[in-house]
Structure formats: C-alpha cells, structure tokens
Design a protein around this motif. Structure first.
Motif, mmCIF file in Angstrom:
data_model
loop_
_atom_site.group_PDB
_atom_site.id
_atom_site.type_symbol
_atom_site.label_atom_id
_atom_site.label_comp_id
_atom_site.label_asym_id
_atom_site.label_seq_id
_atom_site.Cartn_x
_atom_site.Cartn_y
_atom_site.Cartn_z
ATOM 1 N N LEU A 182 0.826 -1.209 0.000
ATOM 2 C CA LEU A 182 0.000 0.000 0.000
ATOM 3 C C LEU A 182 0.858 1.256 0.000
ATOM 4 O O LEU A 182 0.594 2.205 -0.755
ATOM 5 N N VAL A 183 1.881 1.282 0.842
ATOM 6 C CA VAL A 183 2.759 2.447 0.907
ATOM 7 C C VAL A 183 3.423 2.705 -0.447
ATOM 8 O O VAL A 183 3.513 3.849 -0.908
ATOM 9 N N LYS A 184 3.867 1.645 -1.104
ATOM 10 C CA LYS A 184 4.508 1.810 -2.421
ATOM 11 C C LYS A 184 3.522 2.355 -3.448
ATOM 12 O O LYS A 184 3.862 3.245 -4.240
ATOM 13 N N SER A 185 2.303 1.819 -3.460
ATOM 14 C CA SER A 185 1.342 2.259 -4.473
ATOM 15 C C SER A 185 0.921 3.706 -4.242
ATOM 16 O O SER A 185 0.733 4.467 -5.201
ATOM 17 N N VAL A 186 0.794 4.111 -2.987
ATOM 18 C CA VAL A 186 0.455 5.500 -2.683
ATOM 19 C C VAL A 186 1.588 6.428 -3.134
ATOM 20 O O VAL A 186 1.348 7.508 -3.699
ATOM 21 N N ALA A 187 2.828 6.009 -2.913
ATOM 22 C CA ALA A 187 3.977 6.813 -3.348
ATOM 23 C C ALA A 187 4.029 6.906 -4.869
ATOM 24 O O ALA A 187 4.386 7.958 -5.424
ATOM 25 N N GLU A 188 3.650 5.830 -5.554
ATOM 26 C CA GLU A 188 3.620 5.857 -7.021
ATOM 27 C C GLU A 188 2.602 6.869 -7.531
ATOM 28 O O GLU A 188 2.857 7.594 -8.493
ATOM 29 N N THR A 189 1.440 6.913 -6.878
ATOM 30 C CA THR A 189 0.430 7.902 -7.269
ATOM 31 C C THR A 189 0.944 9.317 -7.032
ATOM 32 O O THR A 189 0.793 10.203 -7.877
ATOM 33 N N ALA A 190 1.559 9.548 -5.870
ATOM 34 C CA ALA A 190 2.054 10.883 -5.531
ATOM 35 C C ALA A 190 3.068 11.393 -6.542
ATOM 36 O O ALA A 190 3.142 12.591 -6.819
ATOM 37 N N SER A 191 3.848 10.481 -7.103
ATOM 38 C CA SER A 191 4.877 10.873 -8.074
ATOM 39 C C SER A 191 4.403 10.738 -9.516
ATOM 40 O O SER A 191 5.197 10.931 -10.447
ATOM 41 N N ALA A 192 3.105 10.416 -9.715
ATOM 42 C CA ALA A 192 2.541 10.228 -11.063
ATOM 43 C C ALA A 192 3.365 9.223 -11.865
ATOM 44 O O ALA A 192 3.638 9.418 -13.056
ATOM 45 N N ALA A 193 3.743 8.119 -11.220
ATOM 46 C CA ALA A 193 4.600 7.117 -11.863
ATOM 47 C C ALA A 193 3.910 6.392 -13.007
ATOM 48 O O ALA A 193 4.576 5.733 -13.808
ATOM 49 N N TYR A 194 2.588 6.499 -13.091
ATOM 50 C CA TYR A 194 1.854 5.758 -14.123
ATOM 51 C C TYR A 194 1.721 6.549 -15.418
ATOM 52 O O TYR A 194 1.279 6.014 -16.436
ATOM 53 N N THR A 195 2.106 7.816 -15.387
ATOM 54 C CA THR A 195 1.903 8.667 -16.554
ATOM 55 C C THR A 195 2.690 8.186 -17.762
ATOM 56 O O THR A 195 2.124 8.008 -18.856
ATOM 57 N N ASN A 196 3.987 7.968 -17.606
ATOM 58 C CA ASN A 196 4.814 7.576 -18.754
ATOM 59 C C ASN A 196 4.424 6.223 -19.342
ATOM 60 O O ASN A 196 4.278 6.109 -20.561
#
Length: 276
Positions: A182-196
């Motif tokens: 959960l912590v990792k997925s929340v951090a991914e959202t915060a950094s917009a890691a899914y955009t690219n």
C-alpha cells in the motif's frame, strides 16, 4: 461464479462465459473478483483475486504495482489470442497500466495473433494526485515512535499501536507485508509514476476509457486526466456514484467494456453517464 485457478494454480478468481477470455478484470484494494460479477456476466472474461486479496496468497514480499503486473501477466497465456481488454478498479487500475505496457498493441511490433492489451478501461484508479495536493509527512507522533523503535526504545507492540492510531483504515487492516504494498502504491500515485507507461502504451495504439463516480473522493479524475492527458471524449462520469462499484457504476462499466471489446450491446443513450 465458481472459483477457478489460473497461472498454474498461483492465482484464484472466476471465469465468465464459455469461450476464450477476452477481458481481464482487476479489483481494488481490499476487494475481490466478485465485484465484477454484474459487469462481466455473459462475457468471455476472467476476474482475478490479486495476490494478498480474496483467496490468492500474499506475494513473497511487498511488491510494487509493476511487480504485480509481471505476475498477473502469466494469465495472458490462458486467454484468447489477439486483442484483449483490461478492466481495472482502483488498485487494479494501477496494476492494469503496467500490464497494458507489458503487452502493447500490434502497432508496437507484437507478432500477429499474439494476445495483447488493445484497450484499458479504468474506474477510480488513483494514477495521479488530486490537483493542489501536497505530499504529507507522517504525523510527528508516528515519526517519533518510528525513531524510538529503530533505537529499540519501545516495543513492537507499542509501535503497532502507533501504526493503528495514525494509519489509514486500509493501512490498519492490512498485514505488515501488504502495508508495504500500500505504501509503495500511494507513493507511485504521488509521483505520477503511471503517466509515462500509460502514454507509451497509448502511443502504440492502445485505447483508453475512464469511467468514474461523480463523488469519488479516493481517486482524482481531474488529476488523472491532466497528468495522463486524457481527452474528455474518453471519460464518462456516473452521477451519484462514488469510489466503490455500485449498480449504476457497474452498469456503465459493462456498457463501456462491451463496446471496446466488440460485444453486441448498445452504449447508453446520449447523456447517460456522460462527462459532467
């Protein structure tokens, strides 16, 4: 639907329809495959219990959503050849983005006949933060407790009390390993890691559709549209719906999935579920 196993018994879920599956559905955090029963009934589809949810065992470590996608991709071998649709709700939408990028459309040089993700239907998927939001630090009391635990000044039981006091409901209910996920997925959202990865997949011809609850206060539609450059015509907002798959939201998802998968079912009339 009766439980089935997939990926050599490593994953559990349900199979819908009688033919080779053309739709793969991935549920949200702390949910399960049965959320999709009203969406997928009568389609050739598979809905999974992701590792750590439902009856699927936890992953061996606190995976990132990209690692989840790598594991789930084994199910593609049990699906129809050719274009597939991935349907993702919330956490499952995060996984779905990476899954689509791992199996892009034939325009990216995929061999003819091989199954690939031609369309991605996402609902309530937290791919980017709410506009104007800031990354918040843990509460001072929790930070102090964490430092004291590292120094062996408080017990693990006391530290667990602090986690339950300061953590979100999802965090409190999760096992220690799944808390890491959960912590990792929340951090991914915060950094917009899914955009690219999403943009790369769309650049190869992938078709995206967003179906969002009007009152979703968990996943930001505005933030996702801005960060991922999603045009309004690819979005449907279901009035009165929130984050969880209610009947109205499920009905709209069903219509959109059937449309992008090529099933013979008409879309709602103009104005139903249309973007606000």
């Amino acid at each position: 639907m009766a439980l089935s196993t997939f990926a050599g018994g490593r994953l559990w879920g349900a199979r819908y329809g009688a033919g080779p599956a053309r739709v793969l559905a991935l549920h949200g955090w702390a949910r399960g495959h049965s959320d999709f029963d009203p969406v997928l009934d009568g389609m050739d589809a598979i809905a999974l219990d992701l590792p750590g949810f439902g009856v699927s065992p936890e992953p061996p470590s606190s995976w990132s959503t990209q690692e989840y996608a790598g594991y789930v991709s084994k199910v593609f071998a049990e699906m129809a050849e050719g274009p597939l649709v991935v349907l993702g709700h919330s956490f499952g939408g995060r996984v779905g983005v990476w899954l689509a990028r791992m199996a892009p459309p034939t325009g990216a040089g995929v061999a003819p006949g091989r199954n690939h993700v031609a369309a991605l239907v996402l609902t309530g998927a937290p791919l980017a933060p709410f506009p104007g939001s800031k990354v918040s630090r843990p509460a001072a009391g929790y930070r102090l407790g964490r430092a004291m635990r590292r120094a062996h000044l408080i017990s693990e039981a006391r530290m667990e009390d602090l986690r339950r006091r300061y953590g979100s409901e999802d965090y409190r209910r999760a096992s220690p390993l799944m808390r890491g996920v959960l912590v990792k997925s929340v951090a991914e959202t915060a950094s917009a890691a899914y955009t690219n990865p999403l943009q790369e997949w769309r650049g190869h011809g992938g078709r995206l559709a967003l179906v969002w609850g009007e009152r979703d206060d968990v996943a930001s539609l505005e933030g996702t549209m801005a960060a991922c450059r999603v045009p309004p015509e690819e979005v449907r907002v279901v009035h009165g719906a929130g984050h969880i798959l209610t009947p109205a939201l499920s009905a709209e998802l069903r219509a959109v999935v059937r449309r992008v998968a090529g099933f013979a079912e008409a879309m709602p009339s103009a104005g139903e579920g249309a973007p606000s």
